[in-house]
Scaffold this active site. Structure first.
Site, PDB file in Angstrom:
ATOM      1  N   GLY A 103      -7.086   5.319   4.888  1.00 34.67           N
ATOM      2  CA  GLY A 103      -6.707   5.789   4.362  1.00 34.67           C
ATOM      3  C   GLY A 103      -7.004   7.800   4.758  1.00 34.67           C
ATOM      4  N   ASN A 145      -8.978  -1.486  10.848  1.00 37.09           N
ATOM      5  CA  ASN A 145      -8.333  -0.076  10.224  1.00 37.09           C
ATOM      6  C   ASN A 145      -7.460   0.690  10.968  1.00 37.09           C
ATOM      7  OD1 ASN A 145      -7.987  -1.173   6.733  1.00 37.09           O
ATOM      8  ND2 ASN A 145     -10.361  -0.871   7.565  1.00 37.09           N
ATOM      9  N   GLU A 154       0.950  -0.854   0.271  1.00 36.78           N
ATOM     10  CA  GLU A 154      -0.236   0.023  -0.008  1.00 36.78           C
ATOM     11  C   GLU A 154       0.663   1.336  -0.038  1.00 36.78           C
ATOM     12  OE1 GLU A 154      -4.030  -0.570   2.183  1.00 36.78           O
ATOM     13  OE2 GLU A 154      -2.558  -1.876   2.846  1.00 36.78           O
ATOM     14  N   ARG A 183     -10.666   3.260  11.867  1.00 31.88           N
ATOM     15  CA  ARG A 183     -12.025   3.305  10.427  1.00 31.88           C
ATOM     16  C   ARG A 183     -12.501   1.306  10.596  1.00 31.88           C
ATOM     17  NH1 ARG A 183     -11.445   3.401   5.957  1.00 31.88           N
ATOM     18  NH2 ARG A 183     -11.665   1.259   5.305  1.00 31.88           N
ATOM     19  N   ASP A 235     -14.759  -0.975   9.416  1.00 31.97           N
ATOM     20  CA  ASP A 235     -15.507  -1.613   7.665  1.00 31.97           C
ATOM     21  C   ASP A 235     -16.860  -2.078   8.899  1.00 31.97           C
ATOM     22  OD1 ASP A 235     -13.844  -0.011   6.578  1.00 31.97           O
ATOM     23  OD2 ASP A 235     -12.518  -2.020   5.646  1.00 31.97           O
ATOM     24  N   GLU A 282     -13.515  -5.529   9.310  1.00 29.92           N
ATOM     25  CA  GLU A 282     -12.071  -5.752   9.906  1.00 29.92           C
ATOM     26  C   GLU A 282     -11.927  -4.181  10.905  1.00 29.92           C
ATOM     27  OE1 GLU A 282      -9.645  -4.703   7.469  1.00 29.92           O
ATOM     28  OE2 GLU A 282     -10.379  -3.056   5.969  1.00 29.92           O
ATOM     29  N   SER A 341      -6.851  -2.512   1.297  1.00 31.08           N
ATOM     30  CA  SER A 341      -6.757  -2.399   0.514  1.00 31.08           C
ATOM     31  C   SER A 341      -7.440  -3.713  -0.939  1.00 31.08           C
ATOM     32  CB  SER A 341      -5.444  -2.006  -0.514  1.00 31.08           C
ATOM     33  OG  SER A 341      -4.727  -0.577  -0.258  1.00 31.08           O
ATOM     34  N   TYR A 378      -9.854   1.921  -5.901  1.00 27.40           N
ATOM     35  CA  TYR A 378      -8.755   2.999  -6.641  1.00 27.40           C
ATOM     36  C   TYR A 378      -8.694   3.840  -7.772  1.00 27.40           C
ATOM     37  CZ  TYR A 378      -6.590   2.061  -1.904  1.00 27.40           C
ATOM     38  OH  TYR A 378      -6.260   1.657  -0.605  1.00 27.40           O
TER      39      TYR A 378
HETATM   40  N1  LIG Z   1     -18.061 -11.438   4.736  1.00 25.05           N
HETATM   41  C1  LIG Z   1     -17.487 -10.858   3.778  1.00 25.05           C
HETATM   42  N2  LIG Z   1     -19.085 -10.578   3.051  1.00 25.05           N
HETATM   43  C2  LIG Z   1     -19.457  -9.497   2.139  1.00 25.05           C
HETATM   44  N3  LIG Z   1     -18.747  -8.342   1.620  1.00 25.05           N
HETATM   45  C3  LIG Z   1     -17.682  -9.229   2.114  1.00 25.05           C
HETATM   46  C4  LIG Z   1     -16.321  -9.602   3.254  1.00 25.05           C
HETATM   47  N4  LIG Z   1     -15.405  -9.778   3.789  1.00 25.05           N
HETATM   48  C5  LIG Z   1     -14.772  -8.599   2.812  1.00 25.05           C
HETATM   49  N5  LIG Z   1     -15.915  -8.281   1.705  1.00 25.05           N
HETATM   50  C6  LIG Z   1     -15.772  -7.185   0.750  1.00 25.05           C
HETATM   51  O1  LIG Z   1     -14.214  -6.918   0.679  1.00 25.05           O
HETATM   52  C7  LIG Z   1     -13.840  -6.166   0.876  1.00 25.05           C
HETATM   53  C8  LIG Z   1     -12.238  -6.179   1.152  1.00 25.05           C
HETATM   54  O2  LIG Z   1     -12.512  -6.806   2.594  1.00 25.05           O
HETATM   55  P1  LIG Z   1     -11.690  -6.330   4.197  1.00 25.05           P
HETATM   56  O3  LIG Z   1     -11.840  -7.243   5.502  1.00 25.05           O
HETATM   57  O4  LIG Z   1     -11.924  -4.567   4.292  1.00 25.05           O
HETATM   58  O5  LIG Z   1     -10.321  -6.494   3.848  1.00 25.05           O
HETATM   59  P2  LIG Z   1      -9.039  -4.840   3.376  1.00 25.05           P
HETATM   60  O6  LIG Z   1      -8.265  -5.138   4.446  1.00 25.05           O
HETATM   61  O7  LIG Z   1      -8.601  -5.451   1.939  1.00 25.05           O
HETATM   62  O8  LIG Z   1     -10.360  -3.656   3.081  1.00 25.05           O
HETATM   63  C9  LIG Z   1     -15.077  -5.300   1.307  1.00 25.05           C
HETATM   64  O9  LIG Z   1     -14.435  -4.039   1.577  1.00 25.05           O
HETATM   65  C10 LIG Z   1     -15.953  -5.920   1.544  1.00 25.05           C
HETATM   66  O10 LIG Z   1     -16.664  -5.004  -0.189  1.00 25.05           O
HETATM   67 MG   LIG Z   2     -11.399  -2.843   4.649  1.00 21.85          MG
END
Ligand SMILES: Nc1ncnc2c1ncn2[C@@H]1O[C@H](COP(=O)(O)OP(=O)(O)O)[C@@H](O)[C@H]1O
Ligand SMILES: [Mg+2]
Length: 317
Positions: A281, A277, A29, A260, A262, A275, A155, A221
């Site tokens: 960003g 962060n 990243e 942040r 998610d 998750e 990302s 991005y």
């Molecule tokens: N369990 C889930 N159900 C639905 N969408 C998911 C799930 N896990 C991840 N995603 C999708 O994948 C993206 C990236 O996953 P995330 O766990 O946030 O990892 P990163 O650290 O790469 O952002 C999320 O923003 C979402 O769009």
């Molecule tokens: Mg994420």
């Protein structure tokens, strides 16, 4: 136009300090971090603060850190959000912004985060971990659809959905060869949300609407690939639940100054934490500054608040 915000009493303690804005690094990243760093540096300088950019990927980095009173960390991914640089800074007694090494380490590893979330009764999709040894059995038994992710990273790199194990087995095998361990997690259908926290208080919830099947790297991005709605047009009780969960998660994990979280909101409006962060960003267009703007906190104020909070913490020691 220069906006000298440091003359206001809220930020007056920042007037004479020298700040090193740490960005770049060696993670996947790196480029995003440079963009975040550029934004933070501009905001600090425009606010009348002496600041310079520093890159841990350069040989002179550690020597240069001696020239500053505090380091503003805007490193994403490995080497930044994993707690490693914070460990060294803590050992050397160098003040820095954001969360400490322990909180970063916990929140960087998605499997560790999920174990903590479970322990505190915070809803998160069901999951299992895959290793080289037993991956086939575990990935077959886990009900589809699910998401596969590396334990660390960001990302959306290395994150992909699986609908049919047989069709995706080769992709999983290759990913496992690269990452050694993977997390698989039940796919939640619904709306994607994210919630930032600044100085202990949750900001308005942002809805992320990618024009792709999920919020992947391209959606994150590429201009125009995702629509962002602030505040998220969701029922008030769902928004307040997400904000409370964000404060609970950050408090429980010991995250400081800003972070942040998610989420996915399922069709019954139940939020699930995906998750956390620890250094989200920080470009002017990034999600946390966007949410702050919705409640009248400018990008410059976000940067100064993070700096002032951290400084107070280190001065109090
Ligand atoms: N369990 C889930 N159900 C639905 N969408 C998911 C799930 N896990 C991840 N995603 C999708 O994948 C993206 C990236 O996953 P995330 O766990 O946030 O990892 P990163 O650290 O790469 O952002 C999320 O923003 C979402 O769009
Ligand atoms: Mg994420």
């Amino acid at each position: 136009m220069t906006k000298v915000l440091t003359s206001t009493s809220k930020f007056s303690q920042l007037q004479k300090i020298r700040v090193g804005v740490v960005c770049g690094g060696t993670s996947a990243e790196r480029n995003i971090s440079i963009r975040s760093g550029r934004g933070v540096l501009k905001a600090l300088v425009e606010s009348g603060i002496q600041a310079e950019r520093l890159d841990p990927a350069t040989k002179t980095f550690w020597k240069k850190t001696e020239n500053f009173d505090i380091l503003f960390l805007v490193l994403h991914g490995n080497g930044g959000e994993d707690g490693s640089i914070q460990t060294i800074l803590e050992r050397r007694g160098i003040p820095f912004t954001g969360s400490g090494s322990k909180a970063c380490r916990k929140s960087f590893n998605k499997l560790v985060t999920k174990r903590y979330l479970r322990k505190w009764g915070i809803p998160t999709p069901t999951y299992t971990a895959l290793s080289q040894k037993d991956w086939k059995k575990r990935a077959t038994l886990f009900p589809t659809p699910y998401f596969v992710k590396p334990l660390d990273g960001g990302s959306s790199q290395g994150v992909f959905p699986v609908e049919d194990f047989k069709k995706s087995a080769e992709t999983i095998r290759k990913s496992l060869a690269r990452h050694q361990r993977l997390l698989i997690e039940k796919r939640i259908y619904g709306r994607e949300l994210t919630c930032g926290i600044l100085a202990g208080r949750a900001l308005p919830v942002v809805e992320v609407r990618p024009r792709r099947s999920f919020y992947d790297y391209k959606a994150k991005y590429t201009r125009g690939m995702t629509e962002y709605l602030v505040p998220a047009p969701i029922p008030r009780c769902a928004a307040s639940k997400v904000m409370k969960l964000t404060e609970k998660v950050c408090g429980a994990m010991g995250l400081k100054d800003f972070a942040r979280v998610d989420f996915m909101l399922d069709e019954q409006n139940k939020p699930y934490v995906l998750e956390v962060n620890s250094i989200p960003g920080m470009t002017e267009l990034s999600l946390l500054p966007k949410a702050a703007r919705a409640v009248g906190i400018s990008y410059h104020e976000v940067c100064l608040t993070i700096l002032a909070k951290s400084l107070t913490r280190f001065q109090g020691r």
